[in-house]
Scaffold this motif. Structure first.
Motif, PDB file in Angstrom:
ATOM      1  N   ASN A 117       0.829  -1.327  -0.037  1.00  0.00           N
ATOM      2  CA  ASN A 117      -0.103   0.024  -0.034  1.00  0.00           C
ATOM      3  C   ASN A 117       0.641   1.360  -0.066  1.00  0.00           C
ATOM      4  OD1 ASN A 117      -2.682   1.618   1.715  1.00  0.00           O
ATOM      5  ND2 ASN A 117      -2.833   0.505  -0.250  1.00  0.00           N
ATOM      6  N   GLN A 118       1.888   1.006  -0.725  1.00  0.00           N
ATOM      7  CA  GLN A 118       2.796   2.654  -0.849  1.00  0.00           C
ATOM      8  C   GLN A 118       1.864   3.570  -1.618  1.00  0.00           C
ATOM      9  OE1 GLN A 118       6.385   0.650  -2.625  1.00  0.00           O
ATOM     10  NE2 GLN A 118       7.377   1.924  -1.425  1.00  0.00           N
ATOM     11  N   LEU A 119       1.895   4.925  -1.071  1.00  0.00           N
ATOM     12  CA  LEU A 119       0.737   5.634  -1.681  1.00  0.00           C
ATOM     13  C   LEU A 119       1.442   6.726  -2.635  1.00  0.00           C
ATOM     14  CD1 LEU A 119      -1.755   7.412   0.547  1.00  0.00           C
ATOM     15  CD2 LEU A 119      -0.557   8.896  -1.004  1.00  0.00           C
ATOM     16  N   GLY A 120       0.559   6.887  -3.617  1.00  0.00           N
ATOM     17  CA  GLY A 120       0.980   8.041  -4.546  1.00  0.00           C
ATOM     18  C   GLY A 120       1.344   7.478  -6.025  1.00  0.00           C
ATOM     19  N   ILE A 141      -1.132  -1.388  -4.209  1.00  0.00           N
ATOM     20  CA  ILE A 141      -0.666   0.021  -4.224  1.00  0.00           C
ATOM     21  C   ILE A 141      -1.839   1.054  -3.916  1.00  0.00           C
ATOM     22  CG2 ILE A 141       0.384   1.733  -5.727  1.00  0.00           C
ATOM     23  CD1 ILE A 141       1.698  -0.843  -6.995  1.00  0.00           C
ATOM     24  N   ALA A 142      -1.530   2.096  -3.352  1.00  0.00           N
ATOM     25  CA  ALA A 142      -2.500   3.118  -2.757  1.00  0.00           C
ATOM     26  C   ALA A 142      -2.417   4.157  -3.907  1.00  0.00           C
ATOM     27  CB  ALA A 142      -2.310   3.576  -1.658  1.00  0.00           C
ATOM     28  N   ALA A 143      -2.736   3.717  -5.169  1.00  0.00           N
ATOM     29  CA  ALA A 143      -2.911   4.573  -6.259  1.00  0.00           C
ATOM     30  C   ALA A 143      -3.564   3.937  -7.416  1.00  0.00           C
ATOM     31  CB  ALA A 143      -1.723   4.975  -6.551  1.00  0.00           C
ATOM     32  N   GLY A 144      -4.408   4.797  -8.050  1.00  0.00           N
ATOM     33  CA  GLY A 144      -5.017   4.260  -9.205  1.00  0.00           C
ATOM     34  C   GLY A 144      -4.288   4.275 -10.458  1.00  0.00           C
ATOM     35  N   GLY A 145      -2.931   4.544 -10.621  1.00  0.00           N
ATOM     36  CA  GLY A 145      -2.522   4.573 -11.945  1.00  0.00           C
ATOM     37  C   GLY A 145      -2.746   3.217 -12.669  1.00  0.00           C
ATOM     38  N   THR A 146      -2.992   3.560 -14.024  1.00  0.00           N
ATOM     39  CA  THR A 146      -3.392   2.095 -14.896  1.00  0.00           C
ATOM     40  C   THR A 146      -2.281   1.238 -14.867  1.00  0.00           C
ATOM     41  OG1 THR A 146      -5.029   3.559 -15.856  1.00  0.00           O
ATOM     42  CG2 THR A 146      -4.412   1.613 -16.880  1.00  0.00           C
ATOM     43  N   GLN A 161      -7.256  -0.115  -5.454  1.00  0.00           N
ATOM     44  CA  GLN A 161      -8.562   0.613  -5.888  1.00  0.00           C
ATOM     45  C   GLN A 161      -8.836   0.554  -7.408  1.00  0.00           C
ATOM     46  OE1 GLN A 161      -6.108   3.531  -4.203  1.00  0.00           O
ATOM     47  NE2 GLN A 161      -6.750   5.230  -5.830  1.00  0.00           N
ATOM     48  N   PRO A 162      -9.915   0.856  -7.954  1.00  0.00           N
ATOM     49  CA  PRO A 162      -9.968   1.105  -9.431  1.00  0.00           C
ATOM     50  C   PRO A 162      -9.205   1.997 -10.017  1.00  0.00           C
ATOM     51  CG  PRO A 162     -12.319   1.497  -8.348  1.00  0.00           C
ATOM     52  CD  PRO A 162     -11.185   1.192  -7.176  1.00  0.00           C
ATOM     53  N   SER A 163      -8.631   1.512 -11.149  1.00  0.00           N
ATOM     54  CA  SER A 163      -7.647   2.369 -11.794  1.00  0.00           C
ATOM     55  C   SER A 163      -8.354   3.918 -12.005  1.00  0.00           C
ATOM     56  CB  SER A 163      -7.142   1.907 -13.132  1.00  0.00           C
ATOM     57  OG  SER A 163      -8.317   1.967 -14.100  1.00  0.00           O
ATOM     58  N   TYR A 164      -7.553   4.877 -12.039  1.00  0.00           N
ATOM     59  CA  TYR A 164      -7.873   6.129 -12.253  1.00  0.00           C
ATOM     60  C   TYR A 164      -8.675   6.319 -13.726  1.00  0.00           C
ATOM     61  CZ  TYR A 164      -4.732   7.535  -8.393  1.00  0.00           C
ATOM     62  OH  TYR A 164      -4.181   7.625  -7.244  1.00  0.00           O
ATOM     63  N   GLN A 165      -8.155   5.929 -14.773  1.00  0.00           N
ATOM     64  CA  GLN A 165      -8.949   5.756 -16.148  1.00  0.00           C
ATOM     65  C   GLN A 165     -10.173   5.202 -16.054  1.00  0.00           C
ATOM     66  OE1 GLN A 165      -6.393   4.709 -19.538  1.00  0.00           O
ATOM     67  NE2 GLN A 165      -4.751   5.499 -18.619  1.00  0.00           N
ATOM     68  N   SER A 166     -10.210   4.017 -15.073  1.00  0.00           N
ATOM     69  CA  SER A 166     -11.431   3.412 -15.006  1.00  0.00           C
ATOM     70  C   SER A 166     -12.509   4.165 -14.218  1.00  0.00           C
ATOM     71  CB  SER A 166     -11.303   2.310 -14.172  1.00  0.00           C
ATOM     72  OG  SER A 166     -12.486   1.418 -13.870  1.00  0.00           O
ATOM     73  N   HIS A 268     -12.895  14.053  -7.811  1.00  0.00           N
ATOM     74  CA  HIS A 268     -12.289  12.591  -8.065  1.00  0.00           C
ATOM     75  C   HIS A 268     -12.483  11.817  -6.482  1.00  0.00           C
ATOM     76  CE1 HIS A 268      -8.938   9.734  -8.396  1.00  0.00           C
ATOM     77  NE2 HIS A 268      -9.114  10.374  -9.660  1.00  0.00           N
ATOM     78  N   GLY A 269     -12.630  10.655  -6.901  1.00  0.00           N
ATOM     79  CA  GLY A 269     -12.812   9.749  -5.599  1.00  0.00           C
ATOM     80  C   GLY A 269     -11.692   9.931  -4.728  1.00  0.00           C
ATOM     81  N   ASN A 270     -10.557  10.191  -4.914  1.00  0.00           N
ATOM     82  CA  ASN A 270      -9.482  10.261  -4.016  1.00  0.00           C
ATOM     83  C   ASN A 270      -9.699  11.312  -3.011  1.00  0.00           C
ATOM     84  OD1 ASN A 270      -7.861   8.156  -5.207  1.00  0.00           O
ATOM     85  ND2 ASN A 270      -6.187   9.234  -5.121  1.00  0.00           N
ATOM     86  N   SER A 271     -10.527  12.224  -3.264  1.00  0.00           N
ATOM     87  CA  SER A 271     -10.630  13.313  -2.543  1.00  0.00           C
ATOM     88  C   SER A 271     -12.170  13.584  -1.874  1.00  0.00           C
ATOM     89  CB  SER A 271     -10.378  14.588  -3.489  1.00  0.00           C
ATOM     90  OG  SER A 271      -9.200  14.666  -4.024  1.00  0.00           O
TER      91      SER A 271
END
Length: 410
Positions: A117-120, A141-146, A161-166, A268-271
């Motif tokens: 769960n490294q973040l970012g 990983i604590a980020a949604g990078g595809t 989590q779901p990917s950011y693009q998703s 954005h869901g992250n916020s």
């Protein structure tokens, strides 16, 4: 020696030889029951983490603190298959060079079994090649990078989590279907996080991508984004897509209200944290904002009799007294830690890095306490995206209110 004595003696040797052969056969079997790589033993499982306890995303540091508290609870309950979790978490201040330094320390000095769960997005990207070269599992990983679900390029890494693009593809589809002619202004960070979000949004908009009339980026090192908000307002947009991280998302919500801009607001869901983002921005200013989520909101009355919420609430009362249990980041950390314990439990006595990846790649509709009912974890060797479903929700001034059904953005 008489014939009978010799026969007895040979019979004795035959029995002894049979016993020795039996022991020899049994010995490897016993040895194979427990297999360890660095960071694991009969007594402990060492897990490494980097998190922003300071810096521009310091509000997200509560995620790792929640995970540490969850592992403490697990240890007090007897650990994972009798082994205690040693959670080693270092502050990287959301700075890629610091992430590199701390990750190397975790692997080479602390000799952790895995990273968790490294973040970012930019921080994780700064170490992902190194981690994969070392063949150390980098789970959830604590980020949604595809890219974090690209199992061919990075077989030892896996998102959560779901990917950011998703996620942002869902917003694009929603806007295309409900505001087909609405003019759109987008705020995003000038990094991989921002670029991933923009890509998904445009994919979701499809033929309506021409509705975007303004795209403004900001630097994560900037003190404010006030000027960016003014530019977005004067673009004439009636829809504001806010892809900023927590600190800047709160600033954007507040500034939009100050300058009298009242667009349809996508966040954005992250916020979506009420305590870390919406309250600092002003709850009234956040009214009617739309976002997407995959986890339960503890403040939602729909879950008041939910067994998962009861376990979460009991955990918060005992292990994180005084913390806001409605904080989205707390819920996130709880879910992630519970997912890791599930994987470690499946490893049993084979605590090798290869087996950890095998178990992480074999999740089949695993439900966690604080996931929405229709959301589960499923993975395979060809699928490193554990969570793919999300549900839209709107803020009513106090709580998030879900609408529609859970959907996938892929």
């Amino acid at each position: 020696m008489s014939r009978h004595a010799r026969a007895a003696r040979f019979a004795y040797f035959d029995i002894a030889l049979t016993m020795l052969i039996g022991l020899a056969i049994a010995a490897p079997s016993t040895a194979q029951e427990k297999r360890y790589d660095p960071g694991a033993s009969d007594a402990v499982i060492k897990i490494g983490n980097t998190a922003p306890y300071s810096g521009p995303l310091s509000s997200n540091g509560i995620i790792a603190r929640t995970e540490g508290a969850f592992f403490k609870m697990i240890n007090e309950q007897g650990g994972v298959n009798g082994r205690e979790i040693e959670f080693i978490s270092y502050d990287d201040a959301y700075s890629p060079p610091k992430t590199v330094e701390q990750t190397r320390k975790l692997i080479e000095s602390d000799e952790v079994l895995l990273l968790f769960n490294q973040l970012g997005t930019p921080t994780t990207m700064s170490v992902i090649k190194y981690v994969n070269a070392k063949k150390v599992p980098q789970l959830f990983i604590a980020a949604g990078g595809t890219i974090f679900g690209d199992q061919k390029t990075y077989p030892w890494s896996m998102g959560f989590q779901p990917s950011y693009q998703s996620e942002t593809r869902i917003y694009g589809r929603y806007l295309r279907e409900n505001y087909p002619t609405g003019k759109i202004a987008v705020l995003s960070s000038n990094d991989d996080f921002g670029r991933d979000n923009i890509k998904g949004l445009k994919d979701g908009l499809g033929d309506a991508v021409g509705n975007i009339v303004a795209e403004v980026t900001y630097e994560t090192s900037a003190p404010t984004i006030d000027s960016e908000l003014v530019r977005l307002k004067f673009s004439g947009a009636s829809i504001f897509v806010n892809f900023a991280s927590a600190k800047f998302a709160a600033q954007a919500i507040k500034k939009a209200a100050e300058i009298g801009w009242k667009p349809v607001h996508i966040l954005h869901g992250n916020s979506q944290s009420i305590s870390a983002v919406l309250k600092p921005a002003g709850l009234e200013n956040a009214r009617d904002i739309i976002t997407a989520s995959y986890s339960k909101d503890p403040a939602d009355a729909a879950w008041k009799d939910d067994p998962g919420l009861k376990r979460f609430s009991d955990f918060m009362a005992k292990y994180m007294p005084g913390e806001d249990k409605n904080n989205f980041y707390v819920v996130y950390g709880y879910n992630a830690a519970q997912a890791l314990v599930e994987v470690l439990g499946r490893c049993k006595d084979d605590l090798t890095r290869a087996n950890i990846m095998r178990q992480a790649e074999a999740l089949n509709q695993v439900h966690l306490d604080m996931l929405l009912p229709d959301v589960t974890l499923s993975t395979s060797p060809a699928d490193h995206y554990p969570i793919e479903q999300m549900q839209l929700q709107k803020f009513d001034g106090q709580n998030w209110v879900r609408f529609g059904s859970a959907m996938k953005g892929r």
